[in-house]
Write an enzyme that holds these catalytic residues in place. Structure first.
Site, PDB file in Angstrom:
ATOM      1  N   SER A   1      27.141  35.652  55.950  1.00 33.44           N
ATOM      2  CA  SER A   1      26.590  36.221  57.177  1.00 33.44           C
ATOM      3  C   SER A   1      26.030  37.583  56.796  1.00 33.44           C
ATOM      4  O   SER A   1      26.398  38.129  55.749  1.00 33.44           O
ATOM      5  CB  SER A   1      27.738  36.398  58.185  1.00 33.44           C
ATOM      6  OG  SER A   1      27.361  37.262  59.230  1.00 33.44           O
TER       7      SER A   1
ATOM      8  N   TYR B   1      36.430  38.720  60.714  1.00 33.13           N
ATOM      9  CA  TYR B   1      35.212  38.008  60.306  1.00 33.13           C
ATOM     10  C   TYR B   1      34.503  38.752  59.174  1.00 33.13           C
ATOM     11  O   TYR B   1      34.098  38.158  58.172  1.00 33.13           O
ATOM     12  CB  TYR B   1      34.304  37.888  61.532  1.00 33.13           C
ATOM     13  CG  TYR B   1      33.101  36.996  61.381  1.00 33.13           C
ATOM     14  CD1 TYR B   1      33.212  35.615  61.514  1.00 33.13           C
ATOM     15  CD2 TYR B   1      31.840  37.519  61.147  1.00 33.13           C
ATOM     16  CE1 TYR B   1      32.093  34.788  61.412  1.00 33.13           C
ATOM     17  CE2 TYR B   1      30.723  36.706  61.045  1.00 33.13           C
ATOM     18  CZ  TYR B   1      30.857  35.341  61.177  1.00 33.13           C
ATOM     19  OH  TYR B   1      29.754  34.516  61.077  1.00 33.13           O
TER      20      TYR B   1
HETATM   21  P1  NAD Z   1      29.561  26.348  65.505  1.00 30.92           P
HETATM   22  O1  NAD Z   1      30.724  26.771  66.330  1.00 30.92           O
HETATM   23  O2  NAD Z   1      28.350  25.800  66.172  1.00 30.92           O
HETATM   24  O3  NAD Z   1      29.992  25.294  64.394  1.00 30.92           O
HETATM   25  C1  NAD Z   1      31.150  25.482  63.626  1.00 30.92           C
HETATM   26  C2  NAD Z   1      31.730  24.133  63.306  1.00 30.92           C
HETATM   27  O4  NAD Z   1      32.880  24.355  62.468  1.00 30.92           O
HETATM   28  C3  NAD Z   1      32.213  23.366  64.557  1.00 30.92           C
HETATM   29  O5  NAD Z   1      31.704  22.052  64.526  1.00 30.92           O
HETATM   30  C4  NAD Z   1      33.726  23.411  64.438  1.00 30.92           C
HETATM   31  O6  NAD Z   1      34.376  22.259  64.990  1.00 30.92           O
HETATM   32  C5  NAD Z   1      33.896  23.470  62.918  1.00 30.92           C
HETATM   33  N1  NAD Z   1      35.217  23.978  62.536  1.00 30.92           N
HETATM   34  C6  NAD Z   1      35.909  25.013  63.073  1.00 30.92           C
HETATM   35  N2  NAD Z   1      37.107  25.114  62.453  1.00 30.92           N
HETATM   36  C7  NAD Z   1      37.160  24.141  61.525  1.00 30.92           C
HETATM   37  C8  NAD Z   1      38.137  23.733  60.581  1.00 30.92           C
HETATM   38  N3  NAD Z   1      39.317  24.366  60.500  1.00 30.92           N
HETATM   39  N4  NAD Z   1      37.848  22.707  59.769  1.00 30.92           N
HETATM   40  C9  NAD Z   1      36.661  22.053  59.862  1.00 30.92           C
HETATM   41  N5  NAD Z   1      35.716  22.365  60.735  1.00 30.92           N
HETATM   42  C10 NAD Z   1      35.965  23.413  61.557  1.00 30.92           C
HETATM   43  O7  NAD Z   1      29.198  27.642  64.634  1.00 30.92           O
HETATM   44  P2  NAD Z   1      27.923  28.017  63.739  1.00 30.92           P
HETATM   45  O8  NAD Z   1      27.275  29.180  64.366  1.00 30.92           O
HETATM   46  O9  NAD Z   1      27.135  26.815  63.414  1.00 30.92           O
HETATM   47  O10 NAD Z   1      28.678  28.572  62.436  1.00 30.92           O
HETATM   48  C11 NAD Z   1      28.699  27.892  61.198  1.00 30.92           C
HETATM   49  C12 NAD Z   1      28.909  28.919  60.100  1.00 30.92           C
HETATM   50  O11 NAD Z   1      27.822  29.854  60.106  1.00 30.92           O
HETATM   51  C13 NAD Z   1      30.174  29.752  60.236  1.00 30.92           C
HETATM   52  O12 NAD Z   1      30.768  29.949  58.959  1.00 30.92           O
HETATM   53  C14 NAD Z   1      29.669  31.063  60.779  1.00 30.92           C
HETATM   54  O13 NAD Z   1      30.517  32.134  60.459  1.00 30.92           O
HETATM   55  C15 NAD Z   1      28.336  31.160  60.079  1.00 30.92           C
HETATM   56  N6  NAD Z   1      27.374  32.059  60.683  1.00 30.92           N
HETATM   57  C16 NAD Z   1      26.958  31.871  61.981  1.00 30.92           C
HETATM   58  C17 NAD Z   1      26.038  32.743  62.503  1.00 30.92           C
HETATM   59  C18 NAD Z   1      25.549  32.602  63.909  1.00 30.92           C
HETATM   60  O14 NAD Z   1      24.955  33.568  64.412  1.00 30.92           O
HETATM   61  N7  NAD Z   1      25.741  31.483  64.570  1.00 30.92           N
HETATM   62  C19 NAD Z   1      25.539  33.809  61.747  1.00 30.92           C
HETATM   63  C20 NAD Z   1      25.987  33.965  60.432  1.00 30.92           C
HETATM   64  C21 NAD Z   1      26.907  33.075  59.914  1.00 30.92           C
END
Ligand code: NAD
Length: 260
Positions: free
Chosen positions: A142, A155
């Site tokens: 991130s 985080y």
């Molecule tokens: P999201 O909530 O849409 O998807 C996350 C997925 O991870 C969900 O399907 C959830 O069920 C799954 N999950 C949660 N805990 C879990 C576990 N213990 N085992 C297996 N699966 C699990 O979130 P997202 O925004 O798509 O985030 C995905 C990644 O991207 C994360 O690592 C997040 O930190 C990172 N990220 C997101 C953003 C953003 O702005 N959305 C920015 C930078 C990084």
């Protein structure tokens, strides 16, 4: 096709960024294991993406913080498809509190999903990659792997930690043809971010509009969210890069929020 018949494991792929990466990989002919906490949503996503083709997908139940579940899931994928070529360690959650109010159990839960998850999935996949002397491991970092924001101590700590882990892995994996890289997105509109907007508005005492404009997008060059497709394109680059030259790197995709 850049990933024809490659076996790719994407964690947290039933939703958001993980689903977008799986979709992009399937467009490039990959076989993608959609791993997520619950089997049903993982299977539903896998069915939708398989129908799209030309690649194919299967759903796998995997809590990435549970060693036995990770090992079982990886063994099932290897049994079905004969190995693992690409791991995208993407599953993640967000929990926001000021440090003095952060419940220890929630701190541990967040670190377990992001850091134990990265370690356990990597550990389970490496023997299969080393056996073939090839592999690409991608961690979902991130901008918070490089920057800090209030309320996000767990985080920010986890995402900074992934950079170190990827660098060690890139050094250990090199002699076995395994590369490790980190994607560092800015804010992407997914369920994870949709949930944060009202939480941050409450914690900071400002409106939801102000959270988006002043907290999330104020540092970008054009006040735009990064998209799932933007992140998936970087995930494709890291997965399909043809040599070991691209390893130990972190690439920020954030509309200029963070520049290095
Ligand atoms: P999201 O909530 O849409 O998807 C996350 C997925 O991870 C969900 O399907 C959830 O069920 C799954 N999950 C949660 N805990 C879990 C576990 N213990 N085992 C297996 N699966 C699990 O979130 P997202 O925004 O798509 O985030 C995905 C990644 O991207 C994360 O690592 C997040 O930190 C990172 N990220 C997101 C953003 C953003 O702005 N959305 C920015 C930078 C990084």
């Amino acid at each position: 096709m850049k990933l024809k018949d490659k076996v790719c494991l994407v964690t947290g792929a039933a939703s958001g960024i993980g689903e977008g990466i799986a979709r992009r990989y399937i467009e490039e002919g990959a076989r993608v294991a959609i791993a997520d906490l619950k089997l049903e949503p993982a299977k539903e996503t896998a069915e939708q993406l398989s129908a799209m083709g030309p690649g194919t997908a299967m759903g796998v139940a995997m809590d990435v913080s549970d060693e036995a579940a990770v090992n079982r899931g990886v063994a099932d994928i290897v049994k079905a498809w004969g190995g693992i070529d690409v791991l995208v360690s993407n599953a993640g959650i967000q929990i926001v509190h000021r440090i003095e109010d952060f419940p220890f159990a929630e701190w541990k839960k967040l670190l377990a999903i992001h850091l134990d998850g990265a370690f356990l999935t990597t550990k389970a996949c490496l023997p299969h990659m080393y056996a073939k002397q090839a592999g690409s491991i991608i961690f979902m970092g991130s901008v918070h792997a490089k920057e800090a924001s209030p309320l996000k101590s767990a985080y920010v700590t986890a995402k900074h930690g992934l950079l170190g882990f990827a660098r060690v892995l890139s050094k250990e994996g090199a002699e076995h043809g395994v590369r490790a890289n980190v994607i560092c997105p800015g804010f992407v509109k997914t369920p994870l971010v949709d949930k944060q907007i009202p939480e941050q508005a409450k914690a900071l005492g400002i409106s939801e509009k102000a959270v988006v404009e002043q907290v999330m997008l104020s540092g970008t060059v054009d006040k735009e969210f990064t998209t799932i497709e933007d992140v998936a394109e970087i995930a494709l680059l890291f997965a399909s890069f043809p040599s070991n030259a691209l390893t130990g790197q972190s690439l920020v995709v954030s509309h200029g929020w963070y520049m290095n």
